[in-house]
Enzyme design. Structure first.
Site, mmCIF file in Angstrom:
data_model
loop_
_atom_site.group_PDB
_atom_site.id
_atom_site.type_symbol
_atom_site.label_atom_id
_atom_site.label_comp_id
_atom_site.label_asym_id
_atom_site.label_seq_id
_atom_site.Cartn_x
_atom_site.Cartn_y
_atom_site.Cartn_z
ATOM 1 N N ARG A 188 0.833 -1.211 0.000
ATOM 2 C CA ARG A 188 0.000 0.000 0.000
ATOM 3 C C ARG A 188 0.867 1.262 0.000
ATOM 4 N NH1 ARG A 188 -5.189 -1.695 3.721
ATOM 5 N NH2 ARG A 188 -6.458 -2.268 1.930
ATOM 6 N N LYS B 138 -18.480 -17.057 2.023
ATOM 7 C CA LYS B 138 -19.930 -17.040 2.222
ATOM 8 C C LYS B 138 -20.703 -16.346 1.123
ATOM 9 C CE LYS B 138 -19.748 -16.813 7.241
ATOM 10 N NZ LYS B 138 -19.875 -15.817 8.310
ATOM 11 N N GLY C 74 -8.385 -7.629 -1.007
ATOM 12 C CA GLY C 74 -8.471 -8.594 0.090
ATOM 13 C C GLY C 74 -7.736 -9.887 -0.206
ATOM 14 N N GLY D 28 -13.002 -4.165 0.925
ATOM 15 C CA GLY D 28 -14.394 -3.733 1.104
ATOM 16 C C GLY D 28 -14.818 -2.754 0.027
HETATM 17 P P1 AMP Z 1 -13.701 -14.282 1.572
HETATM 18 O O1 AMP Z 1 -13.093 -13.437 2.649
HETATM 19 O O2 AMP Z 1 -15.187 -14.303 1.607
HETATM 20 O O3 AMP Z 1 -13.134 -13.968 0.204
HETATM 21 O O4 AMP Z 1 -13.315 -15.784 1.922
HETATM 22 C C1 AMP Z 1 -12.009 -16.245 1.890
HETATM 23 C C2 AMP Z 1 -11.943 -17.503 2.695
HETATM 24 O O5 AMP Z 1 -12.799 -18.473 2.143
HETATM 25 C C3 AMP Z 1 -10.568 -18.102 2.697
HETATM 26 O O6 AMP Z 1 -10.028 -18.005 3.978
HETATM 27 C C4 AMP Z 1 -10.798 -19.548 2.279
HETATM 28 O O7 AMP Z 1 -10.079 -20.465 3.061
HETATM 29 C C5 AMP Z 1 -12.273 -19.733 2.472
HETATM 30 N N1 AMP Z 1 -12.814 -20.809 1.624
HETATM 31 C C6 AMP Z 1 -12.787 -20.894 0.299
HETATM 32 N N2 AMP Z 1 -13.288 -22.070 -0.125
HETATM 33 C C7 AMP Z 1 -13.664 -22.763 0.974
HETATM 34 C C8 AMP Z 1 -14.229 -24.037 1.195
HETATM 35 N N3 AMP Z 1 -14.518 -24.861 0.192
HETATM 36 N N4 AMP Z 1 -14.466 -24.407 2.472
HETATM 37 C C9 AMP Z 1 -14.150 -23.580 3.501
HETATM 38 N N5 AMP Z 1 -13.613 -22.364 3.349
HETATM 39 C C10 AMP Z 1 -13.353 -21.942 2.100
#
Ligand code: AMP
Length: 397
Positions: A36, A203, A354, A377
């Site tokens: 950054r 999620k 991120g 974000g």
């Molecule tokens: P996000 O912050 O929503 O982009 O999520 C990133 C996180 O999602 C990472 O830490 C990954 O380990 C997790 N992730 C991705 N695929 C899976 C999966 N199949 N099962 C559990 N966690 C996951």
């Protein structure tokens, strides 16, 4: 870009307030990732090379109490910034007052001054984060011109971006902010088609608005990562112990209906019994899942299928890993997508901030894409189609 840019300004001899994003990770008094700071250099160097006096504002971490101040001083950034600029940086350990005003009035053309963490103003009533009118007016009074170059906080209306801009009269974009506007803004407002979005991460609930907005804009949306299992469950599959948001299944079904043929789901998976970095038990379609198993990554057939779609794309937006990329045995999906993006030299390739940005950089794809966003974000809210206050406050040319 129709917005005013720092290079449109006459900077010589001017006190130029610049909102940068120096919110870097720090572990045991060491900056663990200085990207950054590096990303802010082009704007700072331009201002000082043009004879301006650069006065830098940034937040660092969260500051709620007086004790939080001790661990969140920007002094550590001053040292790294001085090394990178190869020149002295004047640091003022205050966010307002006589010392700050005197130091600013003594600046010579080409000098750089860093103001202490803007969030120190949050200890007494969240003045920075609530865009306190008096604070924005005070900071604006310290300079002649204002440049916003902090995309990471563009989704927030704070005193150090919107507050200064509205009190100083005009605001120009720095080169970094302009690049974010050109790439992410360009991809959602006027994309070269086909536009393909790749969405992953943990999620569905975090990305509902992004999916909804991209359904209107994209030609195809590839869904992987933890999110995919809620869609598969909604379609009636047994996903075992894989990540699922049961309360989002109806919504997933609705999105699939809205999306018709646009939404593409993985076709094979890496199954395991434990959430550990061990060799997968087997790969296969979702219906080959065994008692007690979960999926932690997409499989080779999904990677090949997604790669074929990505080969034809002219614009690609990627946000969110395809699997648990932190585990060596479950990073193949994420690496596969990165490879597919890097191989499509014709397309505009944009990596959301991120986790996706750090995966791209850590897996060696730092220079392989058109743009790696500096805001997590902020990039998500931009993709949701929201107007970001830190961009709205930049003046038109
Ligand atoms: P996000 O912050 O929503 O982009 O999520 C990133 C996180 O999602 C990472 O830490 C990954 O380990 C997790 N992730 C991705 N695929 C899976 C999966 N199949 N099962 C559990 N966690 C996951």
């Amino acid at each position: 870009m129709s917005k005013l840019l720092v290079s449109d300004l006459d900077l010589k001899g001017k006190k130029v307030l610049i909102r940068v994003d120096f919110n870097v990770p720090i572990v045991a008094d060491q900056i663990t990732d200085d990207n950054r700071i590096k990303a802010a250099l082009p704007t700072i160097e331009y201002v000082i090379n043009e004879g301006g006096k650069a006065i830098l504002f940034s937040h660092l971490g969260r500051v709620k109490t007086a004790e939080d101040k001790e661990n969140n001083s920007l002094y550590i950034v001053k040292t790294r910034l001085a090394e990178l600029l190869n020149k002295d940086v004047i640091f003022v350990p205050e966010t307002r007052g006589k010392l700050l005003e005197t130091e600013i009035n003594h600046l010579q053309n080409g000098d750089v001054l860093l103001v202490e963490n803007t969030r120190f103003e949050d200890v007494d009533g969240k003045k920075e984060s609530k865009n306190d009118q008096e604070l924005g007016k005070y900071w604006a009074s310290l300079g002649d011109l204002f440049v916003n170059d902090a995309f990471g906080t563009a989704h927030r209306s704070h005193a150090s971006n919107v507050g200064i801009a509205s009190n100083i009269g005009s605001c120009a974009a720095g080169f970094l902010l302009a690049k974010e506007i050109d790439f992410i803004g360009g991809a959602i407002s006027n994309p070269k088609r086909p536009l393909v979005a790749v969405l992953g991460g943990a999620k569905v609930s975090d990305k509902i608005s992004v999916i909804e907005n991209l359904l209107k804009l994209a030609d195809q949306i590839i869904i992987g990562g933890g999110m995919a299992y809620t869609f598969l469950k909604a379609l009636g599959h047994d996903v075992g112990g894989s990540l699922v948001e049961l309360d989002k299944c109806d919504l997933a079904l609705e999105l699939l209906k809205q999306g018709k043929d646009k939404i593409v789901l993985p076709i094979d998976f890496a199954f395991t019994k434990e959430f550990k970095d061990l060799e997968p038990a087997h790969y296969g379609t979702i219906d080959t899942i065994k008692e007690g198993e979960m999926s932690l990554d997409i499989g080779p057939k999904s990677i090949a299928h997604f790669t074929k779609i990505l080969k034809e794309a002219k614009t690609i937006i990627w946000n969110g890993p395809m699997g648990v990329f932190e585990f060596e045995h479950y990073n193949l999906g994420t690496k596969g997508i990165l490879k597919a993006l890097a191989e499509n030299k014709e397309a505009i390739t944009i990596i959301g901030g991120g986790d996706s940005a750090s995966a791209a950089i850590n897996f060696g794809y730092q220079d392989a894409f058109s743009h790696i966003s500096t805001g997590g974000g902020a990039s998500l809210e931009y993709l949701e189609g929201k107007k970001l206050p830190g961009i709205e406050c930049v003046s038109e040319k």
